[in-house]
Design a protein around this motif. Structure first.
Motif, PDB file in Angstrom:
ATOM      1  N   HIS A   1      -2.022 -11.850   1.502  1.00  0.00           N
ATOM      2  CA  HIS A   1      -3.070 -11.319   0.624  1.00  0.00           C
ATOM      3  C   HIS A   1      -4.310 -12.225   0.639  1.00  0.00           C
ATOM      4  O   HIS A   1      -5.439 -11.746   0.595  1.00  0.00           O
ATOM      5  CB  HIS A   1      -2.534 -11.161  -0.799  1.00  0.00           C
ATOM      6  CG  HIS A   1      -1.425 -10.157  -0.910  1.00  0.00           C
ATOM      7  ND1 HIS A   1      -1.450  -8.932  -0.278  1.00  0.00           N
ATOM      8  CD2 HIS A   1      -0.233 -10.195  -1.580  1.00  0.00           C
ATOM      9  CE1 HIS A   1      -0.341  -8.256  -0.551  1.00  0.00           C
ATOM     10  NE2 HIS A   1       0.414  -9.010  -1.330  1.00  0.00           N
TER      11      HIS A   1
ATOM     12  N   SER B   1       2.842   1.684   3.358  1.00  0.00           N
ATOM     13  CA  SER B   1       2.906   0.393   4.032  1.00  0.00           C
ATOM     14  C   SER B   1       3.945   0.352   5.145  1.00  0.00           C
ATOM     15  O   SER B   1       4.022  -0.609   5.871  1.00  0.00           O
ATOM     16  CB  SER B   1       3.215  -0.706   3.019  1.00  0.00           C
ATOM     17  OG  SER B   1       4.411  -0.412   2.370  1.00  0.00           O
TER      18      SER B   1
ATOM     19  N   VAL C   1     -11.114 -13.465  -7.195  1.00  0.00           N
ATOM     20  CA  VAL C   1     -12.072 -13.092  -6.152  1.00  0.00           C
ATOM     21  C   VAL C   1     -13.335 -12.501  -6.781  1.00  0.00           C
ATOM     22  O   VAL C   1     -14.459 -12.860  -6.401  1.00  0.00           O
ATOM     23  CB  VAL C   1     -11.445 -12.078  -5.170  1.00  0.00           C
ATOM     24  CG1 VAL C   1     -12.498 -11.493  -4.238  1.00  0.00           C
ATOM     25  CG2 VAL C   1     -10.331 -12.744  -4.366  1.00  0.00           C
TER      26      VAL C   1
ATOM     27  N   MET D   1      -6.561  -1.516   2.963  1.00  0.00           N
ATOM     28  CA  MET D   1      -6.260  -2.858   3.476  1.00  0.00           C
ATOM     29  C   MET D   1      -4.756  -3.052   3.628  1.00  0.00           C
ATOM     30  O   MET D   1      -4.153  -3.868   2.950  1.00  0.00           O
ATOM     31  CB  MET D   1      -6.879  -3.896   2.543  1.00  0.00           C
ATOM     32  CG  MET D   1      -8.393  -3.707   2.410  1.00  0.00           C
ATOM     33  SD  MET D   1      -9.201  -4.967   1.427  1.00  0.00           S
ATOM     34  CE  MET D   1      -8.615  -4.572  -0.193  1.00  0.00           C
TER      35      MET D   1
ATOM     36  N   GLY E   1      -1.207  -4.065   5.610  1.00  0.00           N
ATOM     37  CA  GLY E   1      -0.693  -4.974   6.631  1.00  0.00           C
ATOM     38  C   GLY E   1      -0.603  -6.425   6.205  1.00  0.00           C
ATOM     39  O   GLY E   1      -0.170  -7.274   7.000  1.00  0.00           O
ATOM     40  N   ASN E   2      -0.982  -6.721   4.983  1.00  0.00           N
ATOM     41  CA  ASN E   2      -0.952  -8.127   4.533  1.00  0.00           C
ATOM     42  C   ASN E   2       0.459  -8.720   4.606  1.00  0.00           C
ATOM     43  O   ASN E   2       0.649  -9.846   5.075  1.00  0.00           O
ATOM     44  CB  ASN E   2      -1.448  -8.237   3.092  1.00  0.00           C
ATOM     45  CG  ASN E   2      -2.912  -7.900   2.958  1.00  0.00           C
ATOM     46  OD1 ASN E   2      -3.595  -7.662   3.948  1.00  0.00           O
ATOM     47  ND2 ASN E   2      -3.410  -7.873   1.734  1.00  0.00           N
ATOM     48  N   ALA E   3       1.432  -7.957   4.124  1.00  0.00           N
ATOM     49  CA  ALA E   3       2.801  -8.480   4.086  1.00  0.00           C
ATOM     50  C   ALA E   3       3.354  -8.655   5.498  1.00  0.00           C
ATOM     51  O   ALA E   3       3.998  -9.665   5.804  1.00  0.00           O
ATOM     52  CB  ALA E   3       3.695  -7.542   3.280  1.00  0.00           C
ATOM     53  N   ARG E   4       3.092  -7.670   6.366  1.00  0.00           N
ATOM     54  CA  ARG E   4       3.588  -7.794   7.749  1.00  0.00           C
ATOM     55  C   ARG E   4       2.925  -8.964   8.457  1.00  0.00           C
ATOM     56  O   ARG E   4       3.542  -9.681   9.238  1.00  0.00           O
ATOM     57  CB  ARG E   4       3.321  -6.479   8.513  1.00  0.00           C
ATOM     58  CG  ARG E   4       4.362  -5.421   8.237  1.00  0.00           C
ATOM     59  CD  ARG E   4       3.898  -4.075   8.712  1.00  0.00           C
ATOM     60  NE  ARG E   4       2.866  -3.525   7.837  1.00  0.00           N
ATOM     61  CZ  ARG E   4       2.094  -2.491   8.133  1.00  0.00           C
ATOM     62  NH1 ARG E   4       2.216  -1.904   9.299  1.00  0.00           N
ATOM     63  NH2 ARG E   4       1.214  -2.051   7.275  1.00  0.00           N
TER      64      ARG E   4
ATOM     65  N   ALA F   1      -7.522  -1.412  -2.639  1.00  0.00           N
ATOM     66  CA  ALA F   1      -6.826  -2.689  -2.759  1.00  0.00           C
ATOM     67  C   ALA F   1      -5.425  -2.564  -3.337  1.00  0.00           C
ATOM     68  O   ALA F   1      -4.520  -3.292  -2.920  1.00  0.00           O
ATOM     69  CB  ALA F   1      -7.650  -3.643  -3.624  1.00  0.00           C
TER      70      ALA F   1
ATOM     71  N   ARG G   1       5.978  -2.916  -7.170  1.00  0.00           N
ATOM     72  CA  ARG G   1       6.316  -4.125  -6.395  1.00  0.00           C
ATOM     73  C   ARG G   1       6.906  -5.190  -7.328  1.00  0.00           C
ATOM     74  O   ARG G   1       6.784  -5.108  -8.552  1.00  0.00           O
ATOM     75  CB  ARG G   1       5.054  -4.665  -5.732  1.00  0.00           C
ATOM     76  CG  ARG G   1       4.611  -3.765  -4.618  1.00  0.00           C
ATOM     77  CD  ARG G   1       3.570  -4.408  -3.755  1.00  0.00           C
ATOM     78  NE  ARG G   1       3.307  -3.537  -2.627  1.00  0.00           N
ATOM     79  CZ  ARG G   1       2.830  -3.927  -1.470  1.00  0.00           C
ATOM     80  NH1 ARG G   1       2.548  -5.194  -1.271  1.00  0.00           N
ATOM     81  NH2 ARG G   1       2.630  -3.071  -0.495  1.00  0.00           N
TER      82      ARG G   1
ATOM     83  N   MET H   1       0.845  -1.186   0.000  1.00  0.00           N
ATOM     84  CA  MET H   1       0.000   0.000   0.000  1.00  0.00           C
ATOM     85  C   MET H   1       0.880   1.235   0.000  1.00  0.00           C
ATOM     86  O   MET H   1       2.048   1.158   0.316  1.00  0.00           O
ATOM     87  CB  MET H   1      -0.907   0.003   1.239  1.00  0.00           C
ATOM     88  CG  MET H   1      -1.809  -1.210   1.300  1.00  0.00           C
ATOM     89  SD  MET H   1      -2.954  -1.314  -0.066  1.00  0.00           S
ATOM     90  CE  MET H   1      -4.119  -0.054   0.403  1.00  0.00           C
TER      91      MET H   1
HETATM   92  C1  LIG Z   1     -10.547  -8.561  -4.665  1.00  0.00           C
HETATM   93  C2  LIG Z   1      -9.760  -8.083  -3.521  1.00  0.00           C
HETATM   94  C3  LIG Z   1      -9.811  -6.633  -3.293  1.00  0.00           C
HETATM   95  C4  LIG Z   1      -9.041  -8.961  -2.744  1.00  0.00           C
HETATM   96  C5  LIG Z   1      -8.469  -8.668  -1.446  1.00  0.00           C
HETATM   97  C6  LIG Z   1      -7.011  -9.017  -1.359  1.00  0.00           C
HETATM   98  C7  LIG Z   1      -6.318  -7.900  -0.679  1.00  0.00           C
HETATM   99  C8  LIG Z   1      -6.633  -7.618   0.727  1.00  0.00           C
HETATM  100  C9  LIG Z   1      -5.475  -7.144  -1.402  1.00  0.00           C
HETATM  101  C10 LIG Z   1      -4.709  -5.992  -0.885  1.00  0.00           C
HETATM  102  C11 LIG Z   1      -3.331  -5.968  -1.531  1.00  0.00           C
HETATM  103  C12 LIG Z   1      -2.360  -5.056  -0.873  1.00  0.00           C
HETATM  104  C13 LIG Z   1      -1.373  -4.406  -1.769  1.00  0.00           C
HETATM  105  C14 LIG Z   1      -2.385  -4.875   0.460  1.00  0.00           C
HETATM  106  C15 LIG Z   1      -1.440  -4.030   1.208  1.00  0.00           C
HETATM  107  O1  LIG Z   1      -0.739  -4.815   2.123  1.00  0.00           O
HETATM  108  P1  LIG Z   1       0.810  -4.773   2.038  1.00  0.00           P
HETATM  109  O2  LIG Z   1       1.279  -5.887   1.167  1.00  0.00           O
HETATM  110  O3  LIG Z   1       1.232  -3.389   1.673  1.00  0.00           O
HETATM  111  O4  LIG Z   1       1.224  -5.096   3.496  1.00  0.00           O
HETATM  112  P2  LIG Z   1       2.159  -4.230   4.431  1.00  0.00           P
HETATM  113  O5  LIG Z   1       1.371  -2.994   4.761  1.00  0.00           O
HETATM  114  O6  LIG Z   1       2.365  -5.124   5.600  1.00  0.00           O
HETATM  115  O7  LIG Z   1       3.417  -3.944   3.665  1.00  0.00           O
END
Ligand SMILES: CC(C)=CCC/C(C)=C/CC/C(C)=C/COP(=O)(O)OP(=O)(O)O
Length: 233
Positions: A75, A4, A124, A57, A59-62, A101, A109, A1
């Motif tokens: 993700h 991030s 999805v 959204m 925090g996925n990577a962390r 998203a 990236r 994001m």
């Molecule tokens: C169809 C749909 C919308 C599906 C949902 C999947 C999803 C939640 C996607 C978000 C991808 C994303 C770049 C998230 C940011 O987290 P980050 O990787 O930047 O994590 P970080 O903040 O820990 O670095």
């Protein structure tokens, strides 16, 4: 994001991550249908729900790193958190949910991660259409669609067309969005409509964002004295 590096998870458009955006309170339009209002968890009130909630959204990577998992697992977990947020929004009577998203900056990236995400978005959306029709959810995909894979563009258009008459929940996915452009657009919109937003910050990483977090954000929204920029005498 886009931001991030921040330690937190949800929402917003005008500010860095760690924010839940709770825009445009509109008590009547946002009120849950009577049948569903009974399902509202205490202390949430149906009479002053935000009409529109937006989430970033982050925090996925962390989340994945903390578990020794690849970012793809984060993700996928983020997908589940989004599905739960969609379900709760509909059940509680929030009429519009926007999920940020994939930002313009996310294109830089690693290629493998970008390809995974584009595939995930397409999968999805495709897999969700039947549920959207069943639940009355209207889907829109916003952002710079010209940069998306053609197959994702096609799937998004098909889903938008298939769900265009649904009215229970407006779900908007922002894919390839520009934070800078959104700020300009939001400012214009605020000036034109006197709309108003509240921000909520949480340390919860997006994949862990669940009912308790969402409830906390909405209750926080409802507990604020809303002056809409006007000082009371
Ligand atoms: C169809 C749909 C919308 C599906 C949902 C999947 C999803 C939640 C996607 C978000 C991808 C994303 C770049 C998230 C940011 O987290 P980050 O990787 O930047 O994590 P970080 O903040 O820990 O670095």
């Amino acid at each position: 994001m886009p931001l991030s590096h921040s330690p937190a998870a949800t929402c917003q458009l005008l500010a860095p991550s760690r924010r839940t955006r709770l825009p445009t309170p509109c008590p009547r339009a946002g009120a849950a249908p009577a049948a569903e209002a009974a399902l509202l968890p205490a202390p949430l009130r149906a009479d002053s729900l935000p009409r529109h909630v937006a989430v970033v959204m982050d925090g996925n990577a962390r989340w994945a790193r903390a578990r020794g998992l690849p970012s793809a697992a984060g993700h996928e977990a983020g997908r589940r958190a989004l599905e739960e947020t969609v379900r709760l929004s509909r059940a509680w009577g929030v009429r519009a949910l926007t999920a940020f998203a994939f930002s313009h900056e996310n294109w830089s990236r690693p290629k493998v991660e970008v390809e995974f995400l584009m595939g995930l978005f397409e999968r999805v959306i495709h897999e969700s259409i039947a549920g959207f029709l069943r639940e009355g959810i209207r889907l829109r995909v916003i952002g710079d669609s010209s940069r998306l894979p053609v197959s994702l563009q096609k799937t998004a258009r098909e889903a938008e067309e298939a769900t265009r008459n649904n009215s229970q929940l407006d779900l908007t996915l922002a894919i390839s969005y520009s934070g800078r452009r959104d700020i300009v657009q939001a400012c214009r919109s605020l000036a034109q409509k006197s709309a108003y937003s509240e921000l909520f910050f949480t340390d919860t990483l997006w994949p862990d964002f669940g009912e308790d977090d969402y409830l906390e954000a909405l209750v926080s929204f409802q507990s604020r004295e809303r002056r809409f920029g006007v000082r009371k005498l």
